[in-house]
Design a protein around this motif. Sequence first.
Motif, mmCIF file in Angstrom:
data_model
loop_
_atom_site.group_PDB
_atom_site.id
_atom_site.type_symbol
_atom_site.label_atom_id
_atom_site.label_comp_id
_atom_site.label_asym_id
_atom_site.label_seq_id
_atom_site.Cartn_x
_atom_site.Cartn_y
_atom_site.Cartn_z
ATOM 1 N N GLY A 78 -7.964 11.459 6.574
ATOM 2 C CA GLY A 78 -7.311 10.475 5.720
ATOM 3 C C GLY A 78 -7.032 9.168 6.434
ATOM 4 O O GLY A 78 -6.780 8.143 5.790
ATOM 5 N N GLU A 79 -7.066 9.194 7.764
ATOM 6 C CA GLU A 79 -6.899 7.940 8.519
ATOM 7 C C GLU A 79 -8.147 7.109 8.239
ATOM 8 O O GLU A 79 -9.278 7.608 8.349
ATOM 9 C CB GLU A 79 -6.738 8.252 10.017
ATOM 10 N N ASP A 82 -1.095 11.839 -4.817
ATOM 11 C CA ASP A 82 -2.432 11.301 -5.111
ATOM 12 C C ASP A 82 -3.253 12.337 -5.872
ATOM 13 O O ASP A 82 -3.994 12.021 -6.797
ATOM 14 C CB ASP A 82 -3.164 10.912 -3.822
ATOM 15 N N VAL A 117 -10.107 -0.706 1.904
ATOM 16 C CA VAL A 117 -9.681 0.698 1.751
ATOM 17 C C VAL A 117 -8.304 0.689 1.110
ATOM 18 O O VAL A 117 -7.388 0.026 1.608
ATOM 19 C CB VAL A 117 -9.601 1.427 3.112
ATOM 20 N N ASN A 118 -8.177 1.375 0.022
ATOM 21 C CA ASN A 118 -6.863 1.491 -0.626
ATOM 22 C C ASN A 118 -6.588 2.923 -1.040
ATOM 23 O O ASN A 118 -7.497 3.682 -1.378
ATOM 24 C CB ASN A 118 -6.767 0.598 -1.867
ATOM 25 N N ASN A 119 -5.323 3.224 -1.072
ATOM 26 C CA ASN A 119 -4.827 4.535 -1.477
ATOM 27 C C ASN A 119 -4.907 4.697 -3.001
ATOM 28 O O ASN A 119 -4.891 3.711 -3.747
ATOM 29 C CB ASN A 119 -3.377 4.623 -0.975
ATOM 30 N N GLY A 167 -7.937 11.236 0.348
ATOM 31 C CA GLY A 167 -8.061 12.316 1.334
ATOM 32 C C GLY A 167 -6.868 13.256 1.316
ATOM 33 O O GLY A 167 -6.998 14.450 1.562
ATOM 34 N N GLU A 168 -5.731 12.742 1.056
ATOM 35 C CA GLU A 168 -4.414 13.418 1.016
ATOM 36 C C GLU A 168 -4.399 14.863 1.536
ATOM 37 O O GLU A 168 -4.777 15.792 0.827
ATOM 38 C CB GLU A 168 -3.858 13.392 -0.413
ATOM 39 N N HIS A 169 -3.857 15.012 2.743
ATOM 40 C CA HIS A 169 -3.828 16.344 3.349
ATOM 41 C C HIS A 169 -2.592 16.519 4.225
ATOM 42 O O HIS A 169 -2.608 17.247 5.218
ATOM 43 C CB HIS A 169 -5.116 16.541 4.169
ATOM 44 N N CYS A 219 -5.204 7.232 16.716
ATOM 45 C CA CYS A 219 -4.436 7.140 15.471
ATOM 46 C C CYS A 219 -3.006 7.586 15.768
ATOM 47 O O CYS A 219 -2.664 7.824 16.931
ATOM 48 C CB CYS A 219 -5.071 7.976 14.351
ATOM 49 N N THR A 220 -2.195 7.709 14.752
ATOM 50 C CA THR A 220 -0.768 7.967 15.002
ATOM 51 C C THR A 220 -0.407 9.458 14.965
ATOM 52 O O THR A 220 0.776 9.783 14.974
ATOM 53 C CB THR A 220 0.088 7.218 13.955
ATOM 54 N N THR A 238 -1.870 3.169 -4.842
ATOM 55 C CA THR A 238 -1.957 1.703 -4.788
ATOM 56 C C THR A 238 -2.854 1.226 -5.928
ATOM 57 O O THR A 238 -2.506 0.318 -6.690
ATOM 58 C CB THR A 238 -2.571 1.243 -3.442
ATOM 59 N N GLY A 297 0.816 -1.215 0.000
ATOM 60 C CA GLY A 297 0.000 0.000 0.000
ATOM 61 C C GLY A 297 0.845 1.258 0.000
ATOM 62 O O GLY A 297 1.841 1.351 0.715
ATOM 63 N N ARG A 298 0.419 2.219 -0.813
ATOM 64 C CA ARG A 298 1.175 3.478 -0.950
ATOM 65 C C ARG A 298 0.604 4.592 -0.087
ATOM 66 O O ARG A 298 1.007 5.756 -0.231
ATOM 67 C CB ARG A 298 1.183 3.928 -2.423
ATOM 68 N N GLY A 299 -0.343 4.264 0.801
ATOM 69 C CA GLY A 299 -0.969 5.304 1.631
ATOM 70 C C GLY A 299 -0.207 5.621 2.897
ATOM 71 O O GLY A 299 -0.551 6.542 3.631
HETATM 72 C C1 LIG Z 1 -3.343 10.750 10.342
HETATM 73 C C2 LIG Z 1 -3.378 9.836 9.151
HETATM 74 C C3 LIG Z 1 -3.688 10.343 7.900
HETATM 75 C C4 LIG Z 1 -3.731 9.507 6.784
HETATM 76 N N1 LIG Z 1 -4.025 10.050 5.559
HETATM 77 C C5 LIG Z 1 -4.101 9.235 4.468
HETATM 78 C C6 LIG Z 1 -4.451 9.768 3.188
HETATM 79 O O1 LIG Z 1 -4.673 10.970 3.023
HETATM 80 N N2 LIG Z 1 -4.504 8.896 2.132
HETATM 81 C C7 LIG Z 1 -4.266 7.555 2.281
HETATM 82 O O2 LIG Z 1 -4.364 6.787 1.316
HETATM 83 N N3 LIG Z 1 -3.939 7.035 3.495
HETATM 84 C C8 LIG Z 1 -3.857 7.837 4.579
HETATM 85 N N4 LIG Z 1 -3.568 7.281 5.802
HETATM 86 C C9 LIG Z 1 -3.396 5.815 5.878
HETATM 87 C C10 LIG Z 1 -4.781 5.129 5.887
HETATM 88 O O3 LIG Z 1 -5.220 5.029 7.231
HETATM 89 C C11 LIG Z 1 -4.722 3.692 5.284
HETATM 90 O O4 LIG Z 1 -3.666 2.984 5.865
HETATM 91 C C12 LIG Z 1 -4.554 3.679 3.745
HETATM 92 O O5 LIG Z 1 -5.524 4.465 3.105
HETATM 93 C C13 LIG Z 1 -4.668 2.247 3.241
HETATM 94 O O6 LIG Z 1 -4.422 2.170 1.868
HETATM 95 P P1 LIG Z 1 -3.165 1.353 1.255
HETATM 96 O O7 LIG Z 1 -3.145 0.009 1.926
HETATM 97 O O8 LIG Z 1 -3.443 1.275 -0.186
HETATM 98 O O9 LIG Z 1 -1.939 2.154 1.607
HETATM 99 C C14 LIG Z 1 -3.481 8.109 6.930
HETATM 100 C C15 LIG Z 1 -3.165 7.606 8.201
HETATM 101 C C16 LIG Z 1 -3.106 8.447 9.292
HETATM 102 C C17 LIG Z 1 -2.762 7.872 10.633
#
Ligand SMILES: Cc1cc2nc3c(=O)[nH]c(=O)nc-3n(C[C@H](O)[C@H](O)[C@H](O)COP(=O)(O)O)c2cc1C
Length: 427
Positions: free
Chosen positions: A171-172, A91, A207-209, A82-84, A388-389, A212, A52-54
């Motif tokens: 985005g989480e 993205d 859920v995927n980025n 969501g990318e912020h 969350c982190t 990804t 995953g690229r998220g």
């Molecule tokens: C604070 C926070 C913000 C995040 N923002 C994004 C986001 O904007 N886009 C995204 O794809 N993942 C974001 N993530 C990760 C997602 O929770 C999730 O792991 C991801 O969308 C999974 O997709 P992937 O398996 O294709 O990477 C964020 C995580 C955290 C903790």
Amino acid sequence: MTQPRVLHPIEGSATDLAAYERAGGYEAWRRCLQDMSRDDVVAEIKKAGLRGRGGAGFPTGIKWEKVLNHRVKDRYFVCNAGEHEPGTFKDRYLVNHRPHQLLEGCLIAAHTVNAKAAFIYLNHEYEEEHRHLEQAMAQAKAKGLIGKNIMGSGLDLEIEIFSGQGSYVAGEETAMLESMQGRPAMPRQKPPFYPTDFGLYGKPTLVNNVETLCNIPQIIRRGAGWFTEVGTEKCPGTMLFSLSGAVNTPGVYELPLGSPLRVLIEQYGGGVPNGRKVKAVFPGGPAFSMVTADQLDLAMDFDSLKKAGTGLGSAGVIVVDDATCMVAQTLKFSNFFKGESCGQCPPCRMGTINLATLMEKIERGEGTQKDMDSLLQLCGFVKGTGYCTLVTGAAVLVQSSVKLFKQEFDEHIARKVCPFKGTPAHV
Ligand SMILES: Cc1cc2nc3c(=O)[nH]c(=O)nc-3n(C[C@H](O)[C@H](O)[C@H](O)COP(=O)(O)O)c2cc1C
């Protein structure tokens, strides 16, 4: 010179369906509907080793398999656009310039896990991206690639754009799902840990980025073997690096995973402007530890950066030059975390405020040794807490800055003024 591999080669406008089809677009989707079973698709993604690229780098095929084989039959699919995060804009680039590729990836993903509904959660601030995606969707619909009885297969599948909140926490993934259910975008308490078990409306959800998903059509069309030709054994393929800060040519660059950081900064970023030197780099955005100028040969992949005590995240690479005050730079990101905390968990709500307050005091030259002690003690308290982190990222940022640039903090305290006054923090 390391050649960028263009995962997304399209001649003509990328929002033009005919141009996308000339480049092999929607061939993978056709193949998934006509020649491959859902298990075949999952097997190919697993074989490719796509991660995953998220941000978390979780193996995509394993996630898909979990949802596909879930005993609960009602499933959902959500693309996370969501990318912020400061310094991350790849993205957004993909949605804007490769909307058909994203749609094709979403169609394959939603169909493979047998989702009853599919969504793209798009940051509402991205108006142009919204328009391009809607345009692409209308074209695909008119051609029978989305909607009812797709390509005569009997399959009905719609993809809906959900206008997302436009905050970092949204985005989480669990916060995103909450906001899709009409509630505040606040992360869920864990366990349950993963949306694959408890996602949208409590149902298994993939859920995927964005990035990804943009890899999926290429893997299906060209095969896992093609995908693994570049990258490292454990992190195959390429990654889109958002490069910003003190470089001559900031932008989005696609390089094989494992490429040296130096190549990205010097060859593609054109080096540091104004004859300055690299002082520090955030290789994975502000929530991961910085690296210093003597670490530019680090391989940019999930595992190598983890081993080096930092992380790749979503590859938002921010370069800081030697004219920058690291206390000011750190304060800037501390303020970001403070502003973006959703306020749900007390350690995050109070921790991010207090970290930023102490950082500001020190940056203004009003800090004391006691403030430094409190700063580090607070980092220790809040790290690893929260649903969350976010607060962990806020603490890691400060710890990393103090560890690598303690002298600058000490100077602010001893001289009661910023020794770099007048030089801006980047990004
Ligand atoms: C604070 C926070 C913000 C995040 N923002 C994004 C986001 O904007 N886009 C995204 O794809 N993942 C974001 N993530 C990760 C997602 O929770 C999730 O792991 C991801 O969308 C999974 O997709 P992937 O398996 O294709 O990477 C964020 C995580 C955290 C903790």
